[in-house]
Design a protein around this motif. Structure first.
Motif, PDB file in Angstrom:
ATOM      1  N   LEU A  59       0.840  -1.202   0.000  1.00 20.41           N
ATOM      2  CA  LEU A  59       0.000   0.000   0.000  1.00 20.41           C
ATOM      3  C   LEU A  59       0.877   1.255   0.000  1.00 20.41           C
ATOM      4  N   ILE A  60       1.880   1.284   0.857  1.00 15.44           N
ATOM      5  CA  ILE A  60       2.732   2.477   0.973  1.00 15.44           C
ATOM      6  C   ILE A  60       3.497   2.746  -0.319  1.00 15.44           C
ATOM      7  N   THR A  61       3.999   1.710  -0.956  1.00  9.09           N
ATOM      8  CA  THR A  61       4.791   1.922  -2.166  1.00  9.09           C
ATOM      9  C   THR A  61       3.948   2.351  -3.361  1.00  9.09           C
ATOM     10  N   SER A  62       2.630   2.355  -3.216  1.00 10.22           N
ATOM     11  CA  SER A  62       1.775   2.873  -4.289  1.00 10.22           C
ATOM     12  C   SER A  62       1.619   4.397  -4.184  1.00 10.22           C
ATOM     13  N   LEU A  63       2.128   4.980  -3.100  1.00 13.30           N
ATOM     14  CA  LEU A  63       2.089   6.441  -2.902  1.00 13.30           C
ATOM     15  C   LEU A  63       3.216   7.100  -3.695  1.00 13.30           C
ATOM     16  N   PRO A  64       3.241   8.426  -3.804  1.00 12.64           N
ATOM     17  CA  PRO A  64       4.318   9.103  -4.544  1.00 12.64           C
ATOM     18  C   PRO A  64       5.705   8.749  -3.984  1.00 12.64           C
ATOM     19  N   SER A  65       6.657   8.539  -4.879  1.00 16.49           N
ATOM     20  CA  SER A  65       7.977   8.023  -4.493  1.00 16.49           C
ATOM     21  C   SER A  65       8.731   8.945  -3.530  1.00 16.49           C
ATOM     22  N   GLY A  66       8.619  10.253  -3.689  1.00 15.38           N
ATOM     23  CA  GLY A  66       9.292  11.179  -2.772  1.00 15.38           C
ATOM     24  C   GLY A  66       8.785  11.031  -1.349  1.00 15.38           C
ATOM     25  N   PHE A  67       7.483  10.876  -1.210  1.00 13.65           N
ATOM     26  CA  PHE A  67       6.876  10.690   0.114  1.00 13.65           C
ATOM     27  C   PHE A  67       7.325   9.370   0.732  1.00 13.65           C
ATOM     28  N   VAL A  68       7.335   8.320  -0.069  1.00  9.90           N
ATOM     29  CA  VAL A  68       7.740   6.994   0.418  1.00  9.90           C
ATOM     30  C   VAL A  68       9.204   7.030   0.869  1.00  9.90           C
ATOM     31  N   THR A  69      10.056   7.697   0.109  1.00 11.11           N
ATOM     32  CA  THR A  69      11.477   7.798   0.473  1.00 11.11           C
ATOM     33  C   THR A  69      11.647   8.507   1.806  1.00 11.11           C
ATOM     34  N   LYS A  70      10.963   9.624   1.987  1.00 15.54           N
ATOM     35  CA  LYS A  70      11.047  10.355   3.257  1.00 15.54           C
ATOM     36  C   LYS A  70      10.494   9.530   4.414  1.00 15.54           C
ATOM     37  N   LEU A  71       9.383   8.859   4.176  1.00 13.59           N
ATOM     38  CA  LEU A  71       8.752   8.046   5.214  1.00 13.59           C
ATOM     39  C   LEU A  71       9.677   6.917   5.662  1.00 13.59           C
ATOM     40  N   TYR A  72      10.234   6.186   4.697  1.00 16.54           N
ATOM     41  CA  TYR A  72      11.097   5.056   5.042  1.00 16.54           C
ATOM     42  C   TYR A  72      12.449   5.518   5.583  1.00 16.54           C
ATOM     43  N   SER A  73      12.953   6.656   5.143  1.00 19.61           N
ATOM     44  CA  SER A  73      14.208   7.172   5.696  1.00 19.61           C
ATOM     45  C   SER A  73      14.031   7.530   7.167  1.00 19.61           C
ATOM     46  N   HIS A  74      12.936   8.175   7.493  1.00 28.60           N
ATOM     47  CA  HIS A  74      12.659   8.504   8.894  1.00 28.60           C
ATOM     48  C   HIS A  74      12.417   7.222   9.697  1.00 28.60           C
ATOM     49  N   GLY A  75      11.642   6.319   9.144  1.00 32.11           N
ATOM     50  CA  GLY A  75      11.333   5.060   9.831  1.00 32.11           C
ATOM     51  C   GLY A  75      12.562   4.203  10.059  1.00 32.11           C
ATOM     52  N   ARG A  76      13.493   4.222   9.128  1.00 27.99           N
ATOM     53  CA  ARG A  76      14.717   3.429   9.249  1.00 27.99           C
ATOM     54  C   ARG A  76      15.517   3.868  10.476  1.00 27.99           C
ATOM     55  N   LYS A  77      15.625   5.177  10.697  1.00 26.77           N
ATOM     56  CA  LYS A  77      16.350   5.691  11.863  1.00 26.77           C
ATOM     57  C   LYS A  77      15.695   5.200  13.155  1.00 26.77           C
ATOM     58  N   THR A  78      14.382   5.295  13.207  1.00 24.70           N
ATOM     59  CA  THR A  78      13.645   4.852  14.384  1.00 24.70           C
ATOM     60  C   THR A  78      13.800   3.354  14.590  1.00 24.70           C
ATOM     61  N   PHE A  79      13.688   2.583  13.505  1.00 26.49           N
ATOM     62  CA  PHE A  79      13.773   1.130  13.584  1.00 26.49           C
ATOM     63  C   PHE A  79      15.169   0.692  14.045  1.00 26.49           C
ATOM     64  N   VAL A  80      16.228   1.303  13.501  1.00 25.54           N
ATOM     65  CA  VAL A  80      17.593   0.923  13.877  1.00 25.54           C
ATOM     66  C   VAL A  80      17.847   1.256  15.343  1.00 25.54           C
ATOM     67  N   THR A  81      17.358   2.391  15.809  1.00 32.49           N
ATOM     68  CA  THR A  81      17.503   2.750  17.223  1.00 32.49           C
ATOM     69  C   THR A  81      16.798   1.720  18.100  1.00 32.49           C
ATOM     70  N   GLN A  82      15.595   1.355  17.734  1.00 27.54           N
ATOM     71  CA  GLN A  82      14.836   0.358  18.504  1.00 27.54           C
ATOM     72  C   GLN A  82      15.534  -0.997  18.456  1.00 27.54           C
ATOM     73  N   LEU A  83      16.025  -1.394  17.295  1.00 26.69           N
ATOM     74  CA  LEU A  83      16.718  -2.672  17.150  1.00 26.69           C
ATOM     75  C   LEU A  83      17.961  -2.708  18.028  1.00 26.69           C
ATOM     76  N   ASN A  84      18.678  -1.607  18.103  1.00 24.72           N
ATOM     77  CA  ASN A  84      19.881  -1.526  18.912  1.00 24.72           C
ATOM     78  C   ASN A  84      19.566  -1.674  20.405  1.00 24.72           C
ATOM     79  N   ASN A  85      18.417  -1.168  20.838  1.00 26.93           N
ATOM     80  CA  ASN A  85      18.032  -1.226  22.246  1.00 26.93           C
ATOM     81  C   ASN A  85      17.256  -2.480  22.621  1.00 26.93           C
ATOM     82  N   ASP A  86      16.866  -3.267  21.638  1.00 27.97           N
ATOM     83  CA  ASP A  86      16.037  -4.444  21.866  1.00 27.97           C
ATOM     84  C   ASP A  86      16.891  -5.611  22.371  1.00 27.97           C
TER      85      ASP A  86
END
Length: 72
Positions: free
Chosen positions: A17-44
């Motif tokens: 569903l997300i990848t059907s959205l405009p590519s610029g928005f998806v890139t920003k969304l996943y770039s922000h999410g990646r930072k959050t996910f890596v931080t959480q993974l490091n603390n998990d």
């Protein structure tokens, strides 16, 4: 199930569903999410897993909690 595992499972289900959205928005969304996910993974810290004693193996004088199979 850890929060990191839960986030990964959610991503798998909503990615089409997300990848059907405009590519610029998806890139920003996943770039922000990646930072959050890596931080959480490091603390998990995963919970310890109990391995049945009958699986214990000694090879080359080294004790292993379970058989190594081909992964070693």
């Amino acid at each position: 199930m850890t929060l990191t595992e839960r986030l990964a499972r959610i991503d798998v289900s909503i990615r089409p569903l997300i990848t059907s959205l405009p590519s610029g928005f998806v890139t920003k969304l996943y770039s922000h999410g990646r930072k959050t996910f890596v931080t959480q993974l490091n603390n998990d810290i995963p919970s310890p897993q109990e391995v049945p004693q009958h699986l214990f193996r000694t090879l080359w004088g080294i004790g292993f909690r379970s058989p190594l199979f081909n992964a070693a």
